[in-house]
Design a protein around this motif. Structure first.
Motif, PDB file in Angstrom:
ATOM      1  N   GLY A  92      43.065  50.714  45.319  1.00 29.27           N
ATOM      2  CA  GLY A  92      41.787  49.970  44.763  1.00 29.27           C
ATOM      3  C   GLY A  92      40.679  49.626  45.529  1.00 29.27           C
ATOM      4  O   GLY A  92      39.520  50.053  44.812  1.00 29.27           O
TER       5      GLY A  92
ATOM      6  N   LYS B   5      38.070  52.369  47.542  1.00 25.80           N
ATOM      7  CA  LYS B   5      37.967  53.227  46.327  1.00 25.80           C
ATOM      8  C   LYS B   5      36.452  52.810  45.781  1.00 25.80           C
ATOM      9  O   LYS B   5      34.863  52.814  45.652  1.00 25.80           O
ATOM     10  CB  LYS B   5      38.568  53.512  45.113  1.00 25.80           C
ATOM     11  CG  LYS B   5      39.665  54.542  45.725  1.00 25.80           C
ATOM     12  CD  LYS B   5      40.311  54.995  43.805  1.00 25.80           C
ATOM     13  CE  LYS B   5      41.281  55.950  44.087  1.00 25.80           C
ATOM     14  NZ  LYS B   5      42.328  55.790  42.682  1.00 25.80           N
TER      15      LYS B   5
ATOM     16  N   ARG C  69      41.285  42.131  38.059  1.00 29.48           N
ATOM     17  CA  ARG C  69      41.084  43.861  38.143  1.00 29.48           C
ATOM     18  C   ARG C  69      40.877  44.471  37.213  1.00 29.48           C
ATOM     19  O   ARG C  69      41.239  44.439  36.113  1.00 29.48           O
ATOM     20  CB  ARG C  69      42.081  44.312  39.130  1.00 29.48           C
ATOM     21  CG  ARG C  69      42.739  43.240  40.007  1.00 29.48           C
ATOM     22  CD  ARG C  69      44.050  43.412  41.153  1.00 29.48           C
ATOM     23  NE  ARG C  69      44.166  43.017  42.004  1.00 29.48           N
ATOM     24  CZ  ARG C  69      45.744  42.934  42.721  1.00 29.48           C
ATOM     25  NH1 ARG C  69      46.426  44.172  41.802  1.00 29.48           N
ATOM     26  NH2 ARG C  69      46.220  41.480  42.936  1.00 29.48           N
ATOM     27  N   GLY C  70      39.962  45.572  37.537  1.00 30.80           N
ATOM     28  CA  GLY C  70      39.609  47.089  36.465  1.00 30.80           C
ATOM     29  C   GLY C  70      38.845  46.155  34.965  1.00 30.80           C
ATOM     30  O   GLY C  70      38.438  47.425  34.517  1.00 30.80           O
ATOM     31  N   HIS C  71      38.029  45.464  35.764  1.00 28.88           N
ATOM     32  CA  HIS C  71      36.960  44.676  35.135  1.00 28.88           C
ATOM     33  C   HIS C  71      35.424  45.125  35.073  1.00 28.88           C
ATOM     34  O   HIS C  71      34.383  44.699  35.022  1.00 28.88           O
ATOM     35  CB  HIS C  71      36.929  43.688  34.498  1.00 28.88           C
ATOM     36  CG  HIS C  71      38.682  43.902  33.020  1.00 28.88           C
ATOM     37  ND1 HIS C  71      38.178  43.352  32.252  1.00 28.88           N
ATOM     38  CD2 HIS C  71      39.317  42.509  33.852  1.00 28.88           C
ATOM     39  CE1 HIS C  71      40.144  43.225  31.909  1.00 28.88           C
ATOM     40  NE2 HIS C  71      40.022  42.549  33.260  1.00 28.88           N
TER      41      HIS C  71
END
Length: 169
Positions: A129, A132, A95-97
């Motif tokens: 998340g 979004k 996550r977050g990449h």
């Protein structure tokens, strides 16, 4: 760094890893009770379940290890032309990449190519998340569920128009 990430269609050798990801991530968000996808019969054989026409499942690899996935299938109990984004989950390390959006766009490209006009998805309060991401890509929240997915515990629903319906500009 981005060369360490790979999105590709699922293969039978990925089934155990994908099942493990689904069974790890869903409880993280409280989605392990009745009415959630964690109990779907295809979880242990995702490659076979998504090998039919109009179906596709993609895995995300990082350093050669499967760390996420997501798929497209016809929406159960609905009219032709509507697909569902299904079982899109990522381990925390993935996550977050920006790879969730990459995999989501791969799913949507398949859906368009397969001729679907609308993509539907179900999610859950707390999966902020993910919501979004869906909104950033263009999904719009709708007030109630569509089709007959059996996932009666989901409480957030979204759709994305993939191509104009007949008669639209």
């Amino acid at each position: 760094m981005s060369t360490d990430w790979n999105v590709r269609p699922i293969e039978p050798r990925d089934d155990a890893a994908v099942a493990r990801i689904i069974r790890t991530v869903m409880p993280e968000f409280g989605a392990d009770g009745p009415g959630f996808a964690i109990h779907d019969p295809e979880v242990d054989r995702m490659s076979a379940a998504y090998s039919r026409p109009g179906h596709a499942y993609f895995v995300l690899e990082h350093g050669g290890r499967v760390v996420g996935g997501g798929g497209i299938a016809p929406l159960a109990g609905n009219t032709a032309g509507v697909c569902e984004l299904q079982k899109m989950y990522f381990l925390p390390e993935a996550r977050g990449h920006g790879q969730g959006e990459r995999l989501l766009r791969q799913c949507l490209a398949f859906a368009k190519e397969a001729g679907y006009s609308l993509c539907y998805l179900e999610t859950l309060t707390g999966m902020d998340g993910a919501q979004k991401l869906y909104q950033r890509v263009g999904f719009e929240r709708i007030p109630r569920s569509m089709g007959n997915t059996g996932h009666f515990s989901c409480d957030r629903f979204y759709t994305l128009r993939l191509q104009p319906t007949p008669g639209e500009g």
